[in-house]
Write a protein that holds these residues in place. Structure first.
Motif, short mmCIF file in Angstrom:
data_model
loop_
_atom_site.label_atom_id
_atom_site.label_comp_id
_atom_site.label_asym_id
_atom_site.label_seq_id
_atom_site.Cartn_x
_atom_site.Cartn_y
_atom_site.Cartn_z
N ARG A 252 -5.59 -2.20 -12.02
CA ARG A 252 -5.56 -3.30 -10.78
C ARG A 252 -4.21 -3.77 -10.29
NH1 ARG A 252 -9.44 -3.31 -7.09
NH2 ARG A 252 -11.05 -3.61 -8.61
N GLU A 253 -3.44 -3.99 -11.46
CA GLU A 253 -2.24 -4.56 -10.97
C GLU A 253 -1.38 -3.72 -10.13
OE1 GLU A 253 -0.84 -7.87 -14.39
OE2 GLU A 253 -1.40 -5.63 -15.21
N ALA A 254 -1.35 -2.32 -10.77
CA ALA A 254 -0.59 -1.36 -10.14
C ALA A 254 -1.12 -0.99 -8.50
CB ALA A 254 -0.66 0.08 -11.10
N TYR A 255 -2.42 -1.03 -8.45
CA TYR A 255 -3.07 -0.68 -7.33
C TYR A 255 -2.81 -1.89 -6.30
CZ TYR A 255 -6.61 -1.95 -3.68
OH TYR A 255 -7.27 -2.18 -2.50
N ARG B 2 -1.63 -1.05 -2.66
CA ARG B 2 -2.33 -1.40 -1.41
C ARG B 2 -1.48 -1.96 -0.33
NH1 ARG B 2 -5.30 -6.90 -2.16
NH2 ARG B 2 -2.97 -7.33 -1.80
N ASP B 3 -0.43 -2.80 -0.87
CA ASP B 3 0.65 -3.26 -0.08
C ASP B 3 1.54 -2.22 0.68
OD1 ASP B 3 -0.03 -5.73 -1.10
OD2 ASP B 3 1.69 -6.25 -2.32
N ILE B 4 1.77 -1.20 0.00
CA ILE B 4 2.56 -0.04 0.63
C ILE B 4 1.60 0.64 1.60
CG2 ILE B 4 3.27 2.53 0.34
CD1 ILE B 4 3.65 1.71 -2.64
N ALA B 5 0.43 0.63 1.41
CA ALA B 5 -0.42 1.25 2.73
C ALA B 5 -0.55 0.33 3.75
CB ALA B 5 -2.02 1.46 2.08
N GLN B 6 -0.61 -0.89 3.51
CA GLN B 6 -0.60 -1.77 4.63
C GLN B 6 0.74 -2.18 5.42
OE1 GLN B 6 -2.32 -5.23 2.96
NE2 GLN B 6 -4.62 -4.39 2.92
N GLU C 276 10.34 4.33 -5.88
CA GLU C 276 10.53 3.06 -6.23
C GLU C 276 10.16 1.88 -5.01
OE1 GLU C 276 12.62 -0.91 -6.09
OE2 GLU C 276 13.30 0.58 -4.78
N VAL C 277 9.52 0.96 -5.53
CA VAL C 277 9.08 -0.26 -4.30
C VAL C 277 9.43 -1.62 -5.01
CG1 VAL C 277 6.88 -0.83 -3.26
CG2 VAL C 277 6.97 1.15 -3.98
N ASP C 278 10.30 -2.18 -4.37
CA ASP C 278 10.76 -3.67 -5.02
C ASP C 278 10.88 -3.83 -6.36
OD1 ASP C 278 10.54 -4.32 -2.11
OD2 ASP C 278 8.57 -5.00 -2.15
N GLN D 193 -2.81 6.46 4.10
CA GLN D 193 -1.58 5.95 4.78
C GLN D 193 -0.52 6.10 3.81
OE1 GLN D 193 -2.83 5.05 7.90
NE2 GLN D 193 -1.17 3.77 7.64
N VAL D 194 -0.89 5.94 2.59
CA VAL D 194 0.29 6.39 1.56
C VAL D 194 0.80 7.96 1.53
CG1 VAL D 194 0.77 6.46 -0.77
CG2 VAL D 194 -0.20 4.27 -0.02
N GLU D 195 -0.05 8.84 1.57
CA GLU D 195 0.10 10.10 1.72
C GLU D 195 1.00 10.62 2.81
OE1 GLU D 195 -3.70 12.12 -0.34
OE2 GLU D 195 -4.01 12.16 1.85
N LYS D 196 0.61 9.87 3.86
CA LYS D 196 1.50 9.95 5.07
C LYS D 196 2.91 9.56 5.08
CE LYS D 196 -0.23 8.21 8.66
NZ LYS D 196 -0.57 7.18 10.21
N MET D 197 3.12 8.32 4.12
CA MET D 197 4.40 7.73 3.83
C MET D 197 5.19 8.75 3.22
SD MET D 197 3.37 3.87 3.74
CE MET D 197 2.67 3.02 4.73
#
Length: 104
Positions: free
Chosen positions: A9-12, A16-20, A44-46, A96-100
């Motif tokens: 859930r923490e990783a999700y 989710r923030d990436i998708a948004q 890598e994300v933040d 959304q994540v796949e597109k990114m």
């Protein structure tokens, strides 16, 4: 030294923030999502590091994730359904994540 464990859930929450569009990711490594075709891609994300599995250009699961403090989520095929961060994602979030990932 014992590594702290991240919950799926923490990783999700980060995915989710990436998708948004709240957080941006950058590719680590030379090959991109489309070049891999099927295999692992690390981003890598933040300060968070995700290794995501590309299954024919589809996001199938999160192989592993580390937060900035070093706590880890590690994929285990013996875990029951619902224990992988990607399984918490809505279809829209996955798309959304796949597109990114394809744009990296």
């Amino acid at each position: 030294m014992t590594t702290q464990t991240l919950t799926p859930r923490e990783a999700y929450q980060i995915l989710r923030d990436i998708a948004q569009g709240i957080r941006l990711m950058r590719r680590i490594g030379e090959q991109g999502w489309l070049e891999i075709g099927s295999g692992l891609l690390t981003v890598e994300v933040d300060g968070w590091v995700f290794t995501l599995h590309n299954d024919g250009e589809r996001l199938s699961h999160c192989d592993r994730c580390y937060d900035p403090e070093g706590a880890a989520y590690l994929y285990d095929t013996t875990h029951p359904y619902g224990t992988n961060p990607v399984e918490f994602m809505s279809q829209w979030e996955v798309q959304q994540v796949e597109k990114m990932l394809k744009a990296l």
